[in-house]
Motif scaffolding. Sequence first.
Motif, PDB file in Angstrom:
ATOM      1  N   TYR A 177       0.837  -1.197   0.000  1.00 36.54           N
ATOM      2  CA  TYR A 177       0.000   0.000   0.000  1.00 36.54           C
ATOM      3  C   TYR A 177       0.876   1.253   0.000  1.00 36.54           C
ATOM      4  O   TYR A 177       0.575   2.243   0.649  1.00 36.54           O
ATOM      5  N   GLU A 207       4.953  -0.910   6.461  1.00 36.78           N
ATOM      6  CA  GLU A 207       3.952  -1.950   6.687  1.00 36.78           C
ATOM      7  C   GLU A 207       4.533  -3.105   7.492  1.00 36.78           C
ATOM      8  O   GLU A 207       3.858  -3.677   8.351  1.00 36.78           O
ATOM      9  N   LEU A 213       4.645  -2.009  11.121  1.00 35.88           N
ATOM     10  CA  LEU A 213       3.306  -2.035  11.718  1.00 35.88           C
ATOM     11  C   LEU A 213       2.887  -3.466  12.057  1.00 35.88           C
ATOM     12  O   LEU A 213       2.247  -3.707  13.089  1.00 35.88           O
ATOM     13  N   LEU A 214       3.264  -4.419  11.209  1.00 33.25           N
ATOM     14  CA  LEU A 214       2.959  -5.817  11.515  1.00 33.25           C
ATOM     15  C   LEU A 214       3.732  -6.286  12.743  1.00 33.25           C
ATOM     16  O   LEU A 214       3.185  -6.963  13.620  1.00 33.25           O
ATOM     17  N   ALA A 255      -1.142  -3.831  12.209  1.00 34.30           N
ATOM     18  CA  ALA A 255      -1.688  -3.896  10.849  1.00 34.30           C
ATOM     19  C   ALA A 255      -2.394  -5.227  10.607  1.00 34.30           C
ATOM     20  O   ALA A 255      -2.302  -6.178  11.386  1.00 34.30           O
ATOM     21  N   GLU A 307      -3.494 -11.586  10.727  1.00 31.32           N
ATOM     22  CA  GLU A 307      -3.236 -10.697  11.856  1.00 31.32           C
ATOM     23  C   GLU A 307      -1.990 -11.154  12.613  1.00 31.32           C
ATOM     24  O   GLU A 307      -1.781 -12.361  12.789  1.00 31.32           O
ATOM     25  N   ARG A 313      -8.134  -0.221  10.987  1.00 34.64           N
ATOM     26  CA  ARG A 313      -6.760  -0.688  11.178  1.00 34.64           C
ATOM     27  C   ARG A 313      -5.938  -0.451   9.916  1.00 34.64           C
ATOM     28  O   ARG A 313      -6.455  -0.570   8.799  1.00 34.64           O
ATOM     29  N   PRO A 314      -4.648  -0.138  10.059  1.00 34.67           N
ATOM     30  CA  PRO A 314      -3.811   0.021   8.863  1.00 34.67           C
ATOM     31  C   PRO A 314      -3.627  -1.319   8.159  1.00 34.67           C
ATOM     32  O   PRO A 314      -3.619  -2.379   8.788  1.00 34.67           O
ATOM     33  N   LEU A 315      -3.477  -1.245   6.848  1.00 30.00           N
ATOM     34  CA  LEU A 315      -3.292  -2.442   6.027  1.00 30.00           C
ATOM     35  C   LEU A 315      -1.819  -2.622   5.681  1.00 30.00           C
ATOM     36  O   LEU A 315      -1.099  -1.653   5.437  1.00 30.00           O
ATOM     37  N   ALA A 316      -1.391  -3.861   5.658  1.00 29.09           N
ATOM     38  CA  ALA A 316      -0.065  -4.229   5.157  1.00 29.09           C
ATOM     39  C   ALA A 316      -0.259  -5.201   4.009  1.00 29.09           C
ATOM     40  O   ALA A 316      -1.198  -5.997   3.998  1.00 29.09           O
TER      41      ALA A 316
END
Length: 343
Positions: A32, A38, A41-42, A47, A148, A206-209
């Motif tokens: 993204y 990303e 964030l994971l 994310a 997740e 929630r943010p996407l990765a």
Amino acid sequence: MTELPVLRRSPLLDRPRAVAGEGLAASVAVHYGDPMREQRLLEEGLAVVDLSHRSVVTVTGPDRLSWLHSLTTQHLTDLGPRESREALILTPKGHVEHSLHLVDDGETTWITTEPGAGEPLREWLDRMRFMLRVEVADVTADWAVLGEPHHSESAPGEPLAWRDPWPDLVGDTVAYGPVDDHPGTRWSWREVIVPRASLSDAVGDRPLAGLWAADALRIAAWRPQLGAETDHRTIVHEVDWLRTAVHLHKGCYRGQETVARVHNLGRPPRRLVFLHVDGSGHVLPSPGAEVRSGDRVVGRVTSIGRHHTDGPIALAVIKRNTDPEAVLLVDDLSAAQTVVVAP
């Protein structure tokens, strides 16, 4: 030439800066706009990853667990509601054919598997039913998967989720790689099964990765994946897959002879290695690239990515007798190997 299955385009591809993948990943985003952010964030557990291209198969009926137990590499008869297991289906010669991520809700066993594998898996399972009280369905059209970074089973009131056990030793099994100081201990992952029509709502704010971020962390955890670390010749010992997916004393299943023979009498012909690849090039080698020791081809790259701290990293499957101290070459780039499966 085998036709690729038609996968429904994910609505999450409409999110800002989403870039679609190719082939079986064309319906979801590989990133993204910022794969390194990303990844972070994971790692922070914030994310979520769109895995709606994965297939979802259900098995219902009172005989479902004992039946799946008899067909797969894993002990399943004691699987309780909301408990997760990983299992494999092998060929008669012991080669890996299907990878099953199973979680039971008390009435139905839910299986997520690789993109495009749902219908072949359903067809094979259907042929194995005989007189047992089971029903098999490919429900990919109605159900989707989200990834997740969590290491817990789903709780009552939450959507059902498969928790990845990697790299724990599950049941009566053995590790072909290290037990202590395994990098996979930092890997936390589960696959949440949600109605496909509610995919965007399940993500919420929630943010996407993308897949690139998730795959880089998987590679760093030495986590094998069907279709990446496997080919038509792969046996479970080569990629250290016994630790989470194979119970060594559960009774007969297809391919068990090979599993037992290699475990008791020898070593696998190939072994998984982790590679730190020279980052001076602008383009990463592709999966499938030859791995060489001097002038000799010793294997192939199976997965490759850019890690936000370690740079270009890869998994490769190489010949067992390759010198573990040798600096390998991938597309003329030096690649320092870390032994995963001991030679």
